[in-house]
Design a protein around this motif. Structure first.
Motif, short mmCIF file in Angstrom:
data_model
loop_
_atom_site.label_atom_id
_atom_site.label_comp_id
_atom_site.label_asym_id
_atom_site.label_seq_id
_atom_site.Cartn_x
_atom_site.Cartn_y
_atom_site.Cartn_z
N ASN A 39 0.82 -1.21 0.00
CA ASN A 39 0.00 0.00 0.00
C ASN A 39 0.85 1.26 0.00
OD1 ASN A 39 1.00 0.07 2.57
ND2 ASN A 39 -0.97 -0.04 3.60
N THR A 40 1.94 1.25 -0.74
CA THR A 40 2.88 2.37 -0.74
C THR A 40 2.62 3.38 -1.84
OG1 THR A 40 4.38 0.99 -2.05
CG2 THR A 40 4.73 1.02 0.34
N ASN A 41 1.66 3.14 -2.71
CA ASN A 41 1.36 4.03 -3.82
C ASN A 41 -0.04 4.61 -3.63
OD1 ASN A 41 0.38 5.06 -6.30
ND2 ASN A 41 1.76 3.74 -7.47
N PRO A 42 -0.15 5.92 -3.27
CA PRO A 42 -1.46 6.51 -3.03
C PRO A 42 -2.43 6.40 -4.21
CG PRO A 42 0.27 7.97 -2.24
CD PRO A 42 0.94 6.86 -3.01
N GLU A 43 -1.94 6.53 -5.43
CA GLU A 43 -2.81 6.42 -6.60
C GLU A 43 -3.37 5.01 -6.74
OE1 GLU A 43 -0.78 7.82 -10.08
OE2 GLU A 43 -0.37 9.78 -9.18
N LEU A 44 -2.53 4.02 -6.54
CA LEU A 44 -2.98 2.63 -6.61
C LEU A 44 -3.96 2.32 -5.47
CD1 LEU A 44 -2.89 -0.16 -7.90
CD2 LEU A 44 -0.84 -0.64 -6.54
N ASN A 45 -3.72 2.89 -4.31
CA ASN A 45 -4.64 2.69 -3.18
C ASN A 45 -6.04 3.19 -3.52
OD1 ASN A 45 -2.53 1.61 -1.72
ND2 ASN A 45 -2.16 3.46 -0.54
N LYS A 46 -6.15 4.32 -4.22
CA LYS A 46 -7.45 4.85 -4.62
C LYS A 46 -8.15 3.91 -5.60
CE LYS A 46 -6.30 9.69 -3.92
NZ LYS A 46 -6.00 10.98 -4.56
N VAL A 47 -7.39 3.40 -6.55
CA VAL A 47 -7.94 2.44 -7.51
C VAL A 47 -8.44 1.19 -6.79
CG1 VAL A 47 -7.36 0.90 -9.44
CG2 VAL A 47 -6.55 3.28 -9.44
N MET A 48 -7.67 0.71 -5.82
CA MET A 48 -8.05 -0.50 -5.09
C MET A 48 -9.30 -0.26 -4.23
SD MET A 48 -6.16 -2.63 -6.44
CE MET A 48 -7.00 -3.94 -5.59
N GLU A 49 -9.50 0.96 -3.71
CA GLU A 49 -10.72 1.27 -2.98
C GLU A 49 -11.94 1.13 -3.89
OE1 GLU A 49 -10.67 5.00 -0.89
OE2 GLU A 49 -8.67 4.59 -0.07
N ILE A 50 -11.81 1.62 -5.13
CA ILE A 50 -12.91 1.50 -6.10
C ILE A 50 -13.14 0.03 -6.43
CG2 ILE A 50 -13.60 2.02 -8.48
CD1 ILE A 50 -11.93 4.67 -8.12
N TRP A 51 -12.06 -0.71 -6.69
CA TRP A 51 -12.16 -2.14 -6.99
C TRP A 51 -12.85 -2.89 -5.85
CZ3 TRP A 51 -11.42 -5.72 -10.71
CH2 TRP A 51 -11.29 -7.05 -10.31
N ASN A 52 -12.41 -2.63 -4.63
CA ASN A 52 -12.92 -3.36 -3.47
C ASN A 52 -14.37 -3.03 -3.13
OD1 ASN A 52 -10.62 -4.89 -3.11
ND2 ASN A 52 -9.71 -3.46 -1.66
N ALA A 53 -14.88 -1.95 -3.67
CA ALA A 53 -16.28 -1.60 -3.41
C ALA A 53 -17.22 -2.67 -3.99
CB ALA A 53 -16.61 -0.23 -4.00
#
Length: 106
Positions: A39-53
């Motif tokens: 979880n070291t990349n803030p942009e990837l973390n945002k994408v993963m939040e959308i995915w995990n929804a």
């Protein structure tokens, strides 16, 4: 002659921490290989939040410290716990993928 046992683990869900451990007998040389999203990349973390929804099961991103904890009690093989692009750097320059890989032995 010692048998070799390799445990390969790709951690995708939040509750898989305990599944990486496997007891080995005295005559077994045990290895653990883990590949996990960091979880070291803030942009990837945002994408993963959308995915995990909507994902089932959701993809669990972990901190480098959480990933390193899989290896507690084991000895890292060089180069240790690194981004997958740094595992064999002779392949050339590559953009970090924010996926950590490590190999360790008992």
């Amino acid at each position: 002659m010692a048998r070799r046992q390799v445990r390969v683990h790709s951690c995708r869900t939040a509750n898989q921490t305990g599944t990486t451990r496997r007891e080995s007998t005295a005559d077994t040389e045990a290895y653990l290989l883990v590949v996990d999203g960091a979880n070291t990349n803030p942009e990837l973390n945002k994408v993963m939040e959308i995915w995990n929804a909507t994902a089932n099961p959701p993809y669990a991103m972990r901190s480098p410290a959480e990933i390193a904890a899989y290896f507690d009690g084991l000895e890292f093989v060089e180069p240790g716990l690194v981004d997958v692009t740094e595992w064999r750097p002779e392949a050339g320059d590559a953009k970090r993928l924010d996926n950590l890989i490590g190999l360790a032995r008992k």
